[in-house]
Design an enzyme around this catalytic site. Structure first.
Site, PDB file in Angstrom:
ATOM      1  N   HIS A  59      27.575  37.441  39.380  1.00  0.00           N
ATOM      2  CA  HIS A  59      26.721  37.103  38.246  1.00  0.00           C
ATOM      3  C   HIS A  59      25.244  37.281  38.571  1.00  0.00           C
ATOM      4  O   HIS A  59      24.430  37.448  37.655  1.00  0.00           O
ATOM      5  CB  HIS A  59      27.018  35.678  37.783  1.00  0.00           C
ATOM      6  CG  HIS A  59      28.285  35.567  36.997  1.00  0.00           C
ATOM      7  ND1 HIS A  59      28.326  35.202  35.676  1.00  0.00           N
ATOM      8  CD2 HIS A  59      29.569  35.820  37.350  1.00  0.00           C
ATOM      9  CE1 HIS A  59      29.573  35.212  35.235  1.00  0.00           C
ATOM     10  NE2 HIS A  59      30.355  35.585  36.244  1.00  0.00           N
ATOM     11  N   ASP A  60      24.892  37.262  39.840  1.00  0.00           N
ATOM     12  CA  ASP A  60      23.519  37.586  40.214  1.00  0.00           C
ATOM     13  C   ASP A  60      23.293  39.085  40.219  1.00  0.00           C
ATOM     14  O   ASP A  60      22.402  39.602  39.544  1.00  0.00           O
ATOM     15  CB  ASP A  60      23.169  37.006  41.584  1.00  0.00           C
ATOM     16  CG  ASP A  60      21.712  37.253  41.963  1.00  0.00           C
ATOM     17  OD1 ASP A  60      20.852  37.183  41.063  1.00  0.00           O
ATOM     18  OD2 ASP A  60      21.437  37.529  43.145  1.00  0.00           O
ATOM     19  N   ASP A 263      43.532  36.486  47.459  1.00  0.00           N
ATOM     20  CA  ASP A 263      44.551  37.447  47.865  1.00  0.00           C
ATOM     21  C   ASP A 263      45.018  38.256  46.660  1.00  0.00           C
ATOM     22  O   ASP A 263      44.426  38.177  45.584  1.00  0.00           O
ATOM     23  CB  ASP A 263      45.733  36.735  48.535  1.00  0.00           C
ATOM     24  CG  ASP A 263      46.402  35.699  47.623  1.00  0.00           C
ATOM     25  OD1 ASP A 263      46.241  35.775  46.384  1.00  0.00           O
ATOM     26  OD2 ASP A 263      47.088  34.800  48.146  1.00  0.00           O
TER      27      ASP A 263
END
Length: 340
Positions: A59-60, A263
């Protein structure tokens, strides 16, 4: 263990922190070691923080590049920052970033800390199976806008072509879309992000047993969490055994003891039509994406390697919008706001 650039020498990142009145004082801190220690300590105390850090770097970096803009509470232009974006609901990990910043001091950017913390969280949550190196040297931007974040971040209700177009703008391929979506093997989501999947006439079919189990659990969580927008675990693997039985989940090929692990279990759930988001389900409608999911379901090691490579690429997205960059003293405000 999956490694990226394994042949490159790993340099110890150290930082000159202070000068004494009588001359230069060699006060060094091991940057990478400090980040790793704090991340692992935080996850042991609160397992959910690891998933939050992996989400935070996406999101950055997806908005303005990797410039720490998602951390800002205030800029010289106001307080309507990325944190307030609809697509950034329930972002977390900010307090941990603050803690790490305090320990590292002014010479390390907040943007670098976000990238390093996500890397270390991915390694920890995968039990060392996802390991990669990323360069340092990012600087912190001074721009952060909720509107810009909502305009750029992919939404949970996107159609497949919308997802492909969104990733293409950042020069990520449809396969890399499939790869990075595997991060939905961890974390939680608000009801508002998958409410459309529970509607009676949903356009994205969801396994009926899973749907009914979710509806019942959502109602229970509304009461226990005391909110109309409760959170649910992204991955059915992490739900209770009774929920899995009711939902008809087939854990064949999944290590059901590894709850909370980063995973390839996401692909097992998706191909059983037991995932929360429309944006996950719609990848099944594309032949190539569906084939890629089947491949990663059957080959965990390949996904570990490919996810590591995609995270390196994500972590290198260049800062792109600010006209000025700095090394913030406080990750939550620009230096101009810090001083004034």
């Amino acid at each position: 263990m999956a490694k990226v650039n394994a042949g490159a020498a790993l340099l110890s990142l150290c930082l000159l922190l202070a000068c004494s009145a009588g001359g230069t004082k060699a006060a060094y801190v091991d940057v990478e070691g400090t980040v790793r220690t704090e991340v692992e300590k935080a996850i042991k105390s609160n397992p959910g923080i690891g998933a939050a850090l992996v989400r935070l770097v996406f999101h950055d970096c997806w908005v303005n590049g990797c410039d720490g803009s998602v951390l800002l509470d205030k800029t010289p232009y106001g307080t309507n920052t990325e944190k307030k974006a609809i697509n950034n609901i329930a972002l977390d990990g900010f307090n941990l970033i603050d803690t790490i910043k305090y320990k590292l001091g002014d010479g390390v950017s907040c943007a670098d800390i976000v990238v390093f913390a996500a890397r270390d969280a991915a390694r920890y949550l995968s039990n060392g199976k996802i390991a990669y190196s990323v360069p340092s040297g990012r600087k912190d931007g001074i721009n952060s806008s909720a509107a810009a974040a909502d305009a750029v971040l992919p939404q949970s209700t996107f159609e497949f072509q919308q997802l492909v177009d969104n990733f293409d703008k950042k020069k990520f391929t449809p396969r890399e879309l499939v790869i990075l979506s595997g991060a939905h093997s961890i974390g939680v989501s608000h009801l508002s992000s998958f409410q459309d999947r529970l509607n009676k006439s949903t356009a994205t079919p969801i396994d009926d047993n899973y749907k009914q189990a979710l509806v019942a659990d959502v109602e229970a969580q509304k009461k226990s969490q005391n909110t109309p927008d409760p959170i649910e675990k992204n991955n059915i693997r992490d739900m209770s055994s009774s929920f899995q039985t009711t939902a008809g989940y087939d854990p064949t090929g999944v290590n059901t003891a590894a709850k909370g692990a980063l995973d390839n279990s996401y692909y097992h759930a998706n191909l059983q039509n037991r995932v929360l988001f429309k944006s996950d389900w719609v990848m099944r409608t594309d032949t190539d994406a569906g084939n890629a999911m089947a491949e990663y379901m059957d080959n965990a090691t390949k996904w570990n390697n490919d996810f590591a490579a995609a995270m390196v690429k994500l972590s290198k997205l260049p800062a792109e919008s600010s006209t000025r960059y700095e090394l913030r003293k406080n990750c939550r405000v620009t230096n101009q706001n810090y001083y004034y």
